[in-house]
Design an enzyme around this catalytic site. Sequence first.
Site, short mmCIF file in Angstrom:
data_model
loop_
_atom_site.label_atom_id
_atom_site.label_comp_id
_atom_site.label_asym_id
_atom_site.label_seq_id
_atom_site.Cartn_x
_atom_site.Cartn_y
_atom_site.Cartn_z
N TYR A 219 0.79 -1.22 0.00
CA TYR A 219 0.00 0.00 0.00
C TYR A 219 0.83 1.28 0.00
CZ TYR A 219 -3.58 -3.43 0.99
OH TYR A 219 -4.41 -4.51 0.91
N ARG A 258 -8.73 -13.51 -4.70
CA ARG A 258 -7.38 -13.42 -5.23
C ARG A 258 -6.51 -14.42 -4.47
NH1 ARG A 258 -5.13 -8.95 -3.11
NH2 ARG A 258 -3.59 -10.24 -2.04
N ASP A 260 -2.72 -15.93 -3.76
CA ASP A 260 -1.32 -15.52 -3.79
C ASP A 260 -0.39 -16.72 -3.77
OD1 ASP A 260 -2.26 -12.92 -3.65
OD2 ASP A 260 -2.06 -12.80 -1.47
N GLU A 276 -2.22 -18.15 0.22
CA GLU A 276 -3.55 -17.91 0.78
C GLU A 276 -4.50 -17.47 -0.32
OE1 GLU A 276 -4.00 -14.51 3.38
OE2 GLU A 276 -2.27 -13.53 2.47
N ASN A 278 -7.60 -14.72 -0.73
CA ASN A 278 -8.20 -13.53 -0.13
C ASN A 278 -9.61 -13.36 -0.70
OD1 ASN A 278 -8.92 -10.87 0.57
ND2 ASN A 278 -6.82 -10.14 0.42
#
Length: 328
Positions: A219, A258, A260, A276, A278
Site C-alpha cells: 500500500y 485473489r 497468492d 492464501e 483472499n
Amino acid sequence: MTGLPKLHVAVLMGGWANEREVSLTSGKGVADALESRGHRVTRIDMDRQVAARLAAAAPDVVFNALHGVPGEDGSVQGMLDLMGIPYTHSGLATSVIAIDKQLTKLVLQPHGVPFPGGRIVKSAEIFERDPLPRPYVLKPVNEGSSVGVAIVTDDSNYGNPIARNAIGPWQDFVELLAEPFIKGRELTAGVLDTAEGALALGVTELVIESGFYDYEHKYTDGRTVHVCPAQIPPQIAALCEHYALTAHRVLGCRGVSRTDFRWDDELGEDGLFVLETNTQPGMTPLSLVPEQGRNAGMDYADVVEAIVADALRRYAPDKLAGGGDGHD
C-alpha cells in the site's frame, strides 16, 4: 459491461481492523465508481451501530469493502444474512474458512492445491526453540494483507532462539502459523464471477525493492512494481489460474477472490505454492484485482459493477432485472 439497473448501494468500509485505512481507500474508490455509473450510494464507516444504520438506509445491496476482522471473517456476513440484505463477496461459511490460513490449507490440499508445509505453534514455544529449520515464516493465522508476517533467517535480528523482547507477531498473537520460507517470485491471480461463470483475470508478478510483499509494500506507492501480465512460462501462468479457480470454487468464494503464490523458478512446476486466498481483495489505486481487470478489458467501474451484479444474481435476481430503487 454488466447492464445493471440503477441501484441504491451501501458501501461498507473502515471498521476497526488493522486494515482500516486501506478499507477506507477501497470503499471510497468503489463508492465513486458506483456514483459515476448513476447509482445512489450510501457510504458507511462501520461502527458498533452498523446494523441500525444499514436498516435505516435500506439499500438494495451492500458492497462489503471491509478488510480483516470483523468484515472478512464471517461476522458481518452473518449480520447481513440475519438482516436479509444482499451483499457482495463471499458468504459466512466461506469467510470463516478462508480467513484462517491453516483451515484453508486443510480444505484445499485434498483438491491438489499445493501449499508449503508447516504447523500451528504457540508463540511461547518459539522463545525456546525454532519450530522449523531456518529460514522459515511466522504469520498470524487469520490476518490479511501480510499483517504481522516475519521471516526468520540465520542472520535475522530476532535472536536465536527468538528473543522475547524482539519485535514481531509473537508479541500480538498467542498462536502463529510456521511455514518453510519459499524462495523465488511473488505471483497472484484474481478470479471474478460473471454471468457466464468464474473468470480468471490473469497473473501478476510483484517485484519488490527489498524484503517481501508485506503490508507496507502493498500500500505504499513505488515500493512494488506490478508486472501484469506476469512474464512467466505459459504453463506456470496456467497453473496459477487453475489453482486460483480451484480455490475459488472449492472454498465457495463469490464475487471476486485473489490467490497468492510463491514460485521457486529453479524447480519449475514443482516450485509453485499457494500462500492464501483472499475473499475481499483490496480495491485501492494500488490494488491488484482492478489492475488485472484492466488487463482483461474491464475498467475499475466495470469490475465494481460485476461484483455487485454477482451479489444480485445470488440474493435478489428481481433487482438485477430492474427492481432496484435507485434514486427513489
